[in-house]
Design a protein around this motif. Sequence first.
Motif, PDB file in Angstrom:
ATOM      1  N   ARG A  72       0.881  -1.367   0.067  1.00 43.60           N
ATOM      2  CA  ARG A  72      -0.078  -0.027   0.017  1.00 43.60           C
ATOM      3  C   ARG A  72       0.854   1.196  -0.216  1.00 43.60           C
ATOM      4  N   LYS A  97      -4.911   4.352  -2.862  1.00 41.30           N
ATOM      5  CA  LYS A  97      -5.292   3.022  -3.037  1.00 41.30           C
ATOM      6  C   LYS A  97      -4.485   2.301  -4.336  1.00 41.30           C
ATOM      7  N   GLU A  99      -4.503   0.235  -7.835  1.00 46.52           N
ATOM      8  CA  GLU A  99      -5.342  -0.501  -8.390  1.00 46.52           C
ATOM      9  C   GLU A  99      -4.716  -1.469  -9.513  1.00 46.52           C
ATOM     10  N   GLU A 115      -8.953   8.349  -3.860  1.00 47.51           N
ATOM     11  CA  GLU A 115      -9.047   8.034  -2.473  1.00 47.51           C
ATOM     12  C   GLU A 115      -8.970   9.554  -1.468  1.00 47.51           C
TER      13      GLU A 115
END
Length: 250
Positions: A72, A97, A99, A115
């Motif tokens: 992350r 985030k 993807e 986000e």
Amino acid sequence: TTRWEVPNGSLKHVLLCHDDAGNVCGILGQDNAVLLATQGNVSKVLPHQAFGHITVVALKPVGAHGFAVCSRHHVYAFEVSRSHAELKAVVELPGAKVEHFFSSPYEFFVVLGRERSHKPRTICCLWPAAEDKVQSGAYAVNLKAWTGTLAETSAAAVDLKLLMHGTAIDTMTFNSIPLGKIGQDLLAVSAVGGGVAVFRWGMEVNPALEQLRELKQAYLAQKEELHQREVLRRQLHRVQQRLQETEKLE
């Protein structure tokens, strides 16, 4: 056939590779850890004590004996040598985030979603080196990074919306040609209103760097040959000792 016992939890990602001696290794990704599985041994690679807790997003191969881990907050690059994973680089991500994630021996790509205060963006980042400097420009992105020795540096990156005339990219895919094969990498990106675009993706070739790379490959090949000779010499010595012991018994 190789079987590995995985402690504490299920697997989310599995990547197979070879170390520089040709041994098969497994890179095993759990929710919060990455393990290296070799012949008869499973050891923890991540989390690293310098970077703390991780949430594993993706595992990707890098070159002939390496792999990348996207979490992350960080991207980690490792090289597997003699059944040991050696940390080569760490890059800190902006925090949104993740993807999609792709990697090659030269760079990695990460698609970051929307986000909180983070806007969607797609970044291409070169693997960092100790001498890297901060970049400038409309689409330049400078990311905090560390070398394998944990020396702090800066990773040069670029926001790929420049490929779509400033429109944020929603998704992408990257086809990397294996090392030693003839061809060129392909990068496909898509954006709302911009459609899908496919690009030939590659690095400019510097003759001096190519010569250095060839010299390094020749050195590594010679080093491997010497290692194999030493292994054979030791095996021959053990056989000779056994024959001598057998003759004494007779």
